[in-house]
Design a protein around this motif. Sequence first.
Motif, short mmCIF file in Angstrom:
data_model
loop_
_atom_site.label_atom_id
_atom_site.label_comp_id
_atom_site.label_asym_id
_atom_site.label_seq_id
_atom_site.Cartn_x
_atom_site.Cartn_y
_atom_site.Cartn_z
N VAL A 160 0.93 -1.10 0.11
CA VAL A 160 0.09 -0.04 -0.14
C VAL A 160 0.94 1.26 0.22
CG1 VAL A 160 -1.46 1.43 1.36
CG2 VAL A 160 -2.01 -0.95 0.96
N HIS A 161 1.98 1.27 0.69
CA HIS A 161 2.77 2.56 0.70
C HIS A 161 3.47 2.76 -0.30
CE1 HIS A 161 2.06 3.62 4.88
NE2 HIS A 161 2.24 2.27 5.26
N LEU A 162 4.11 1.50 -1.00
CA LEU A 162 4.65 1.54 -2.14
C LEU A 162 3.68 2.18 -3.66
CD1 LEU A 162 6.83 -1.53 -2.34
CD2 LEU A 162 7.64 0.61 -2.30
N LEU A 163 2.47 1.57 -3.42
CA LEU A 163 1.62 2.12 -4.29
C LEU A 163 1.33 3.59 -4.20
CD1 LEU A 163 -0.75 -0.83 -4.64
CD2 LEU A 163 0.64 -0.06 -6.33
N ALA A 164 1.15 4.03 -2.89
CA ALA A 164 1.00 5.60 -2.60
C ALA A 164 2.07 6.38 -3.33
CB ALA A 164 0.69 5.74 -1.20
N GLU A 165 3.44 5.94 -3.00
CA GLU A 165 4.44 6.56 -3.61
C GLU A 165 4.42 6.38 -5.11
OE1 GLU A 165 6.98 8.47 -2.41
OE2 GLU A 165 5.66 8.40 -0.47
N ARG A 166 4.19 5.40 -5.75
CA ARG A 166 3.98 5.34 -7.25
C ARG A 166 3.10 6.53 -7.58
NH1 ARG A 166 2.40 3.54 -11.91
NH2 ARG A 166 3.79 2.27 -13.12
N PHE A 167 1.88 6.53 -6.81
CA PHE A 167 1.01 7.20 -7.64
C PHE A 167 1.31 8.88 -7.34
CE2 PHE A 167 -1.70 3.68 -8.12
CZ PHE A 167 -2.41 3.67 -9.18
N LYS A 168 1.96 9.03 -6.05
CA LYS A 168 2.36 10.54 -6.11
C LYS A 168 3.11 10.76 -7.39
CE LYS A 168 2.35 10.28 -1.11
NZ LYS A 168 3.29 10.34 0.08
N CYS A 169 4.18 9.96 -7.66
CA CYS A 169 5.01 10.00 -8.77
C CYS A 169 4.17 10.35 -10.26
CB CYS A 169 6.07 8.98 -9.10
SG CYS A 169 7.50 8.89 -7.52
N THR A 170 3.27 9.42 -10.47
CA THR A 170 2.49 9.45 -11.64
C THR A 170 1.59 10.78 -11.48
OG1 THR A 170 0.72 8.04 -10.90
CG2 THR A 170 2.53 7.11 -12.00
N GLN A 171 1.21 11.27 -10.22
CA GLN A 171 0.39 12.59 -10.58
C GLN A 171 1.34 13.71 -11.01
OE1 GLN A 171 -2.82 13.16 -9.78
NE2 GLN A 171 -3.36 11.05 -8.98
N ARG A 172 2.59 13.67 -10.52
CA ARG A 172 3.39 14.69 -10.95
C ARG A 172 3.68 14.59 -12.64
NH1 ARG A 172 6.66 13.20 -6.49
NH2 ARG A 172 8.37 12.63 -7.73
N VAL A 173 3.82 13.42 -12.97
CA VAL A 173 3.74 13.07 -14.37
C VAL A 173 2.58 13.59 -15.14
CG1 VAL A 173 3.89 11.31 -16.20
CG2 VAL A 173 5.46 11.02 -14.22
N GLY A 174 1.43 13.43 -14.51
CA GLY A 174 0.17 13.93 -15.15
C GLY A 174 0.00 15.19 -15.11
N ARG A 175 0.46 15.95 -14.10
CA ARG A 175 0.46 17.58 -14.24
C ARG A 175 1.56 18.01 -15.22
NH1 ARG A 175 0.00 16.36 -8.58
NH2 ARG A 175 2.31 17.14 -8.21
N LEU A 176 2.61 17.32 -15.37
CA LEU A 176 3.57 17.99 -16.51
C LEU A 176 3.35 17.79 -17.65
CD1 LEU A 176 6.47 18.88 -16.84
CD2 LEU A 176 7.23 16.61 -17.06
N LYS A 177 2.43 16.56 -18.02
CA LYS A 177 1.85 16.22 -19.27
C LYS A 177 0.77 17.13 -19.55
CE LYS A 177 2.34 11.05 -19.83
NZ LYS A 177 1.71 9.98 -19.91
N ALA A 178 -0.02 17.66 -18.54
CA ALA A 178 -1.28 18.68 -18.76
C ALA A 178 -0.48 19.95 -18.94
CB ALA A 178 -2.19 18.69 -17.56
N GLU A 179 0.60 20.30 -18.45
CA GLU A 179 0.96 21.68 -18.57
C GLU A 179 1.48 21.65 -19.84
OE1 GLU A 179 3.83 22.19 -15.68
OE2 GLU A 179 2.30 22.07 -14.15
N HIS A 180 1.95 20.42 -20.46
CA HIS A 180 2.58 20.79 -21.99
C HIS A 180 1.86 19.88 -23.06
CE1 HIS A 180 6.49 22.25 -20.29
NE2 HIS A 180 6.03 21.47 -19.42
N ASP A 181 0.65 19.87 -22.88
CA ASP A 181 -0.46 19.29 -23.67
C ASP A 181 0.09 17.79 -24.43
OD1 ASP A 181 -2.78 19.46 -24.99
OD2 ASP A 181 -2.14 20.41 -26.79
#
Length: 99
Positions: A27-48
Amino acid sequence: MSDESPDVQRELESMRSSIDNIDAALVHLLAERFKCTQRVGRLKAEHDLPPADPARESRQIDKLRSLAADADLDPAFAEKFLNFIISEVIRHHEAIRER
């Protein structure tokens, strides 16, 4: 006929305790993974950029299948697990993009 001796119960409880610890770690590893992927998602959104990256996803699946085989885990199970995670990540990226 079941063997419910104290030794069997202690061994069962010990194994279940290990499983509980592993579940908590997952559970803790998945939480960390999703924190990283949220940052990726924001970066992708910012750069279309698109929420999904099929080429990367395919590479990750191949890599995870190989790791699973090396770890004596069913590669098909590992692929199903990663596909579930990938679909959740893409859903999150789409939601970030729509904000």
